[in-house]
Design a protein around this motif. Structure first.
Motif, PDB file in Angstrom:
ATOM      1  N   GLU A 139       0.828  -1.209   0.000  1.00 14.84           N
ATOM      2  CA  GLU A 139       0.000   0.000   0.000  1.00 14.84           C
ATOM      3  C   GLU A 139       0.862   1.259   0.000  1.00 14.84           C
ATOM      4  O   GLU A 139       0.597   2.220  -0.731  1.00 14.84           O
ATOM      5  CB  GLU A 139      -0.925  -0.003   1.221  1.00 14.84           C
ATOM      6  CG  GLU A 139      -2.061  -1.010   1.132  1.00 14.84           C
ATOM      7  CD  GLU A 139      -2.969  -0.734  -0.056  1.00 14.84           C
ATOM      8  OE1 GLU A 139      -3.286   0.452  -0.311  1.00 14.84           O
ATOM      9  OE2 GLU A 139      -3.350  -1.705  -0.736  1.00 14.84           O
ATOM     10  N   ALA A 140       1.909   1.246   0.821  1.00 17.58           N
ATOM     11  CA  ALA A 140       2.785   2.420   0.901  1.00 17.58           C
ATOM     12  C   ALA A 140       3.501   2.666  -0.425  1.00 17.58           C
ATOM     13  O   ALA A 140       3.648   3.821  -0.860  1.00 17.58           O
ATOM     14  CB  ALA A 140       3.797   2.227   2.028  1.00 17.58           C
ATOM     15  N   LEU A 141       3.939   1.586  -1.083  1.00 23.57           N
ATOM     16  CA  LEU A 141       4.668   1.740  -2.334  1.00 23.57           C
ATOM     17  C   LEU A 141       3.775   2.272  -3.464  1.00 23.57           C
ATOM     18  O   LEU A 141       4.224   3.068  -4.298  1.00 23.57           O
ATOM     19  CB  LEU A 141       5.299   0.405  -2.745  1.00 23.57           C
ATOM     20  CG  LEU A 141       6.534  -0.019  -1.945  1.00 23.57           C
ATOM     21  CD1 LEU A 141       6.942  -1.439  -2.311  1.00 23.57           C
ATOM     22  CD2 LEU A 141       7.697   0.944  -2.200  1.00 23.57           C
ATOM     23  N   ILE A 142       2.525   1.836  -3.487  1.00 25.41           N
ATOM     24  CA  ILE A 142       1.612   2.358  -4.511  1.00 25.41           C
ATOM     25  C   ILE A 142       1.427   3.858  -4.342  1.00 25.41           C
ATOM     26  O   ILE A 142       1.444   4.624  -5.316  1.00 25.41           O
ATOM     27  CB  ILE A 142       0.260   1.616  -4.464  1.00 25.41           C
ATOM     28  CG1 ILE A 142       0.430   0.162  -4.946  1.00 25.41           C
ATOM     29  CG2 ILE A 142      -0.775   2.330  -5.338  1.00 25.41           C
ATOM     30  CD1 ILE A 142      -0.820  -0.679  -4.837  1.00 25.41           C
ATOM     31  N   GLU A 143       1.250   4.297  -3.102  1.00 27.05           N
ATOM     32  CA  GLU A 143       1.100   5.732  -2.853  1.00 27.05           C
ATOM     33  C   GLU A 143       2.372   6.498  -3.232  1.00 27.05           C
ATOM     34  O   GLU A 143       2.311   7.582  -3.824  1.00 27.05           O
ATOM     35  CB  GLU A 143       0.758   5.970  -1.382  1.00 27.05           C
ATOM     36  CG  GLU A 143      -0.645   5.515  -0.993  1.00 27.05           C
ATOM     37  CD  GLU A 143      -1.720   6.208  -1.818  1.00 27.05           C
ATOM     38  OE1 GLU A 143      -1.593   7.434  -2.067  1.00 27.05           O
ATOM     39  OE2 GLU A 143      -2.679   5.531  -2.225  1.00 27.05           O
ATOM     40  N   THR A 144       3.533   5.912  -2.876  1.00 29.06           N
ATOM     41  CA  THR A 144       4.807   6.556  -3.237  1.00 29.06           C
ATOM     42  C   THR A 144       4.964   6.625  -4.748  1.00 29.06           C
ATOM     43  O   THR A 144       5.413   7.646  -5.300  1.00 29.06           O
ATOM     44  CB  THR A 144       5.983   5.772  -2.628  1.00 29.06           C
ATOM     45  OG1 THR A 144       5.852   5.744  -1.209  1.00 29.06           O
ATOM     46  CG2 THR A 144       7.318   6.422  -2.994  1.00 29.06           C
ATOM     47  N   PHE A 145       4.573   5.558  -5.433  1.00 28.47           N
ATOM     48  CA  PHE A 145       4.694   5.505  -6.888  1.00 28.47           C
ATOM     49  C   PHE A 145       3.816   6.573  -7.544  1.00 28.47           C
ATOM     50  O   PHE A 145       4.249   7.265  -8.479  1.00 28.47           O
ATOM     51  CB  PHE A 145       4.298   4.114  -7.386  1.00 28.47           C
ATOM     52  CG  PHE A 145       4.436   3.934  -8.871  1.00 28.47           C
ATOM     53  CD1 PHE A 145       5.666   4.077  -9.495  1.00 28.47           C
ATOM     54  CD2 PHE A 145       3.333   3.611  -9.652  1.00 28.47           C
ATOM     55  CE1 PHE A 145       5.792   3.909 -10.869  1.00 28.47           C
ATOM     56  CE2 PHE A 145       3.451   3.431 -11.016  1.00 28.47           C
ATOM     57  CZ  PHE A 145       4.682   3.587 -11.624  1.00 28.47           C
ATOM     58  N   LEU A 146       2.597   6.742  -7.046  1.00 28.66           N
ATOM     59  CA  LEU A 146       1.723   7.785  -7.580  1.00 28.66           C
ATOM     60  C   LEU A 146       2.333   9.168  -7.369  1.00 28.66           C
ATOM     61  O   LEU A 146       2.265  10.038  -8.249  1.00 28.66           O
ATOM     62  CB  LEU A 146       0.342   7.699  -6.920  1.00 28.66           C
ATOM     63  CG  LEU A 146      -0.550   6.544  -7.395  1.00 28.66           C
ATOM     64  CD1 LEU A 146      -1.780   6.408  -6.492  1.00 28.66           C
ATOM     65  CD2 LEU A 146      -0.981   6.772  -8.846  1.00 28.66           C
ATOM     66  N   GLY A 147       2.948   9.376  -6.206  1.00 29.01           N
ATOM     67  CA  GLY A 147       3.624  10.641  -5.948  1.00 29.01           C
ATOM     68  C   GLY A 147       4.803  10.855  -6.891  1.00 29.01           C
ATOM     69  O   GLY A 147       5.029  11.972  -7.383  1.00 29.01           O
ATOM     70  N   ASP A 148       5.551   9.771  -7.170  1.00 19.36           N
ATOM     71  CA  ASP A 148       6.670   9.868  -8.115  1.00 19.36           C
ATOM     72  C   ASP A 148       6.178  10.256  -9.508  1.00 19.36           C
ATOM     73  O   ASP A 148       6.780  11.107 -10.182  1.00 19.36           O
ATOM     74  CB  ASP A 148       7.404   8.519  -8.199  1.00 19.36           C
ATOM     75  CG  ASP A 148       8.163   8.180  -6.921  1.00 19.36           C
ATOM     76  OD1 ASP A 148       8.469   9.101  -6.154  1.00 19.36           O
ATOM     77  OD2 ASP A 148       8.437   6.981  -6.706  1.00 19.36           O
ATOM     78  N   LEU A 149       5.077   9.638  -9.944  1.00 17.02           N
ATOM     79  CA  LEU A 149       4.538   9.944 -11.269  1.00 17.02           C
ATOM     80  C   LEU A 149       4.033  11.385 -11.343  1.00 17.02           C
ATOM     81  O   LEU A 149       4.204  12.061 -12.375  1.00 17.02           O
ATOM     82  CB  LEU A 149       3.407   8.973 -11.615  1.00 17.02           C
ATOM     83  CG  LEU A 149       3.802   7.504 -11.811  1.00 17.02           C
ATOM     84  CD1 LEU A 149       2.577   6.661 -12.149  1.00 17.02           C
ATOM     85  CD2 LEU A 149       4.856   7.361 -12.905  1.00 17.02           C
ATOM     86  N   ASP A 150       3.406  11.858 -10.290  1.00 17.73           N
ATOM     87  CA  ASP A 150       2.960  13.262 -10.261  1.00 17.73           C
ATOM     88  C   ASP A 150       4.154  14.204 -10.416  1.00 17.73           C
ATOM     89  O   ASP A 150       4.083  15.216 -11.121  1.00 17.73           O
ATOM     90  CB  ASP A 150       2.232  13.560  -8.948  1.00 17.73           C
ATOM     91  CG  ASP A 150       0.819  12.979  -8.925  1.00 17.73           C
ATOM     92  OD1 ASP A 150       0.258  12.759 -10.019  1.00 17.73           O
ATOM     93  OD2 ASP A 150       0.284  12.751  -7.819  1.00 17.73           O
ATOM     94  N   SER A 151       5.275  13.864  -9.753  1.00 18.82           N
ATOM     95  CA  SER A 151       6.476  14.700  -9.846  1.00 18.82           C
ATOM     96  C   SER A 151       7.047  14.683 -11.256  1.00 18.82           C
ATOM     97  O   SER A 151       7.513  15.716 -11.768  1.00 18.82           O
ATOM     98  CB  SER A 151       7.535  14.212  -8.848  1.00 18.82           C
ATOM     99  OG  SER A 151       7.085  14.343  -7.521  1.00 18.82           O
ATOM    100  N   VAL A 152       7.017  13.505 -11.891  1.00 23.91           N
ATOM    101  CA  VAL A 152       7.479  13.400 -13.281  1.00 23.91           C
ATOM    102  C   VAL A 152       6.625  14.279 -14.180  1.00 23.91           C
ATOM    103  O   VAL A 152       7.133  15.006 -15.048  1.00 23.91           O
ATOM    104  CB  VAL A 152       7.429  11.933 -13.769  1.00 23.91           C
ATOM    105  CG1 VAL A 152       7.687  11.869 -15.281  1.00 23.91           C
ATOM    106  CG2 VAL A 152       8.453  11.083 -13.035  1.00 23.91           C
ATOM    107  N   LEU A 153       5.309  14.221 -13.962  1.00 25.97           N
ATOM    108  CA  LEU A 153       4.384  14.988 -14.800  1.00 25.97           C
ATOM    109  C   LEU A 153       4.639  16.487 -14.674  1.00 25.97           C
ATOM    110  O   LEU A 153       4.622  17.223 -15.671  1.00 25.97           O
ATOM    111  CB  LEU A 153       2.941  14.644 -14.421  1.00 25.97           C
ATOM    112  CG  LEU A 153       1.853  15.052 -15.410  1.00 25.97           C
ATOM    113  CD1 LEU A 153       2.109  14.441 -16.789  1.00 25.97           C
ATOM    114  CD2 LEU A 153       0.478  14.611 -14.881  1.00 25.97           C
ATOM    115  N   VAL A 154       4.874  16.957 -13.449  1.00 22.80           N
ATOM    116  CA  VAL A 154       5.169  18.378 -13.234  1.00 22.80           C
ATOM    117  C   VAL A 154       6.438  18.768 -13.984  1.00 22.80           C
ATOM    118  O   VAL A 154       6.496  19.818 -14.648  1.00 22.80           O
ATOM    119  CB  VAL A 154       5.311  18.674 -11.727  1.00 22.80           C
ATOM    120  CG1 VAL A 154       5.856  20.088 -11.519  1.00 22.80           C
ATOM    121  CG2 VAL A 154       3.968  18.517 -11.021  1.00 22.80           C
ATOM    122  N   ALA A 155       7.475  17.920 -13.904  1.00 23.27           N
ATOM    123  CA  ALA A 155       8.739  18.211 -14.589  1.00 23.27           C
ATOM    124  C   ALA A 155       8.543  18.247 -16.104  1.00 23.27           C
ATOM    125  O   ALA A 155       9.146  19.081 -16.800  1.00 23.27           O
ATOM    126  CB  ALA A 155       9.787  17.171 -14.210  1.00 23.27           C
TER     127      ALA A 155
END
Length: 456
Positions: A139-155
């Motif tokens: 569960e924690a990794l899925i949330e972290t992964f979504l946060g990583d993808l959001d950061s990629v999208l912003v960049a």
């Protein structure tokens, strides 16, 4: 665990004289009847690309989960930003950003809508502790992964290719951690009888962090993912020594190593970690622990991945196993002379295979061993710093040393390492500790005999 070859004799029951004749051969590789069909062939039928450690960790995972692999493919579209291309027009550059944005948006949507398909795989033998740890970690990794993808999208939206590459690395690592929880079966059979059966093995991955000191100043941390899917016994030995705090206090040593064919090797100074006298002496046996040369190889004809071990007597120097390719060589090996025979061992010529991993991969960590003694590794390990060998020469190490992990953080610290720098402290992540299997079923006599066999 090795590569199957049409010319490879299968180890069978035989008379002692026949076994003696086989043992008189100089060198060879053997494979134990394996489970490599659980490894997605499309993931491993060519050597792992040397883009980065993060990509290699993903490719090696024996996971067929379609959602997971779709997410991987989406992130791979970011690889175009790793290389600065001056010949790229402004329109082409903008198109790359737009395509990558769409891919990451799709990845975010897939992660949210198909989250249930990314839940950890639970095994009947999992303890309550392991099951709870898996569930919470997933569960924690899925949330972290979504946060990583959001950061990629912003960049991507800010057209910042440097930041895109940084965020890409983080998302690849997180997806790799998540993928480990999706493995349904360990893809290879690790020796359960014979000379290597008593050695610890890592049936998964563990994250090891070394704090590095130079004289009285702390330089920083180097983090390594020890990968049991790359070399279960080699990685297991490494993590076991980390947990024993064996490496703490040991200094980096510069050694001249010979790489390449015995007819014309080149001598290169490399920095080696974990050096202490001859190596690690087991408190159980009082003997030096030796680790076999353990390499995943790809069968040349089928492309199947096989976990291989070297058979090489210490008084011989060549890793060439052409003698095993002779169709006239059909003698078997007795179970007494070669205990692995009971597990369906077959011999193979190395020319019929190629390694899955190449030392061109940045940050690849491998077990060191004495020159001309591939089964003589114990505690020493190394990775190649940028100034050690040019890329064209790094492949000289392929097939000669066993990769078992990847540097994922602290690469600048690693590149600056020099002789007499010291491992000041050692840390192993809690989840990784759960993947280390200590073999307790062997009797003391069996362990002693196995240690002696592994050293001969």
């Amino acid at each position: 665990f090795l590569i199957a070859s049409g010319l490879a004799p299968v180890v069978t029951q035989a008379e002692p004289a026949s076994a003696a004749k086989w043992l008189g051969r100089k060198t060879g590789l053997y494979v134990i009847d394996d489970r490599s069909s659980s490894v997605p062939k499309e993931q491993v039928d060519t050597p792992i690309p040397n883009l980065s450690s993060e990509y290699a960790l993903l490719k090696i995972l024996p996971v067929k989960n379609p959602v997971f692999r779709t997410l991987e493919q989406s992130i791979e579209k970011l690889s175009v930003f790793r290389e600065v291309r001056e010949d790229l027009s402004e329109k082409e550059a903008m198109d790359n950003f737009k395509k990558a944005e769409l891919a990451i948006e799709d990845a975010i949507k897939a992660t949210k809508t198909k989250r249930s398909q990314l839940q950890p795989v639970f095994y009947p033998e999992d303890s309550t502790e392991v099951a709870i740890a898996k569930g919470e970690r997933g569960e924690a990794l899925i949330e972290t992964f979504l946060g990583d993808l959001d950061s990629v999208l912003v960049a991507l939206k800010n057209k910042n290719s440097t930041l895109v590459t940084e965020r890409e690395k983080a998302s690849l690592l997180t997806l790799g951690y998540l993928g480990e929880l999706l493995v349904r079966d360990f893809p290879y059979r690790v020796p359960s009888t014979g000379r290597f059966s008593f050695l610890p093995r890592l049936l998964g991955r563990a994250k090891v962090t070394f704090r590095i000191r130079r004289k009285n100043a702390i330089l920083g941390n180097i983090t390594i993912v020890a990968d049991g899917f790359t070399a279960p016994i080699t990685a297991g030995n490494f993590v076991d020594l980390c947990l024993r705090n064996f490496y703490t206090g040991l200094a980096v040593k510069t050694m001249n190593k010979k790489f390449g064919p015995t007819t014309g090797p080149i001598s290169v100074p490399i920095n080696v970690l974990g050096s202490y006298n001859e190596g690690f002496y087991s408190p159980l046996t009082g003997k030096l622990r030796r680790v076999p040369l353990e390499i995943i190889r790809l069968e040349r004809l089928s492309g199947a991945a096989k976990l291989s071990y070297s058979f090489l007597r210490p008084d011989f120097t060549s890793l060439d196993v052409l003698s095993f390719g002779s169709s006239s060589f059909t003698q078997g090996v007795s179970a007494a002379a070669f205990p692995e025979a009971a597990m369906g061992v077959s011999l193979i010529p190395s020319m019929n295979s190629k390694p899955l991993l190449t030392f061109d991969t940045p940050g690849l960590v491998a077990m060191n061993h004495p020159d001309n003694y591939p089964n003589g590794g114990s505690s020493e390990f190394f990775a190649l710093q940028d100034d050690v060998l040019p890329d064209g020469k790094r492949k000289l190490l392929d097939n000669q040393y066993a990769p078992f992990g990847f540097i994922i953080n602290g690469m600048s610290i690693f590149q600056s390492l020099r002789a007499d720098d010291v491992i000041d402290a050692t840390f192993v992540d809690d989840f990784g500790k759960l993947n280390l299997i200590q073999v307790r079923s062997s009797t003391f006599s069996d362990v002693v005999q196995g240690t002696e066999a592994a050293s001969s």
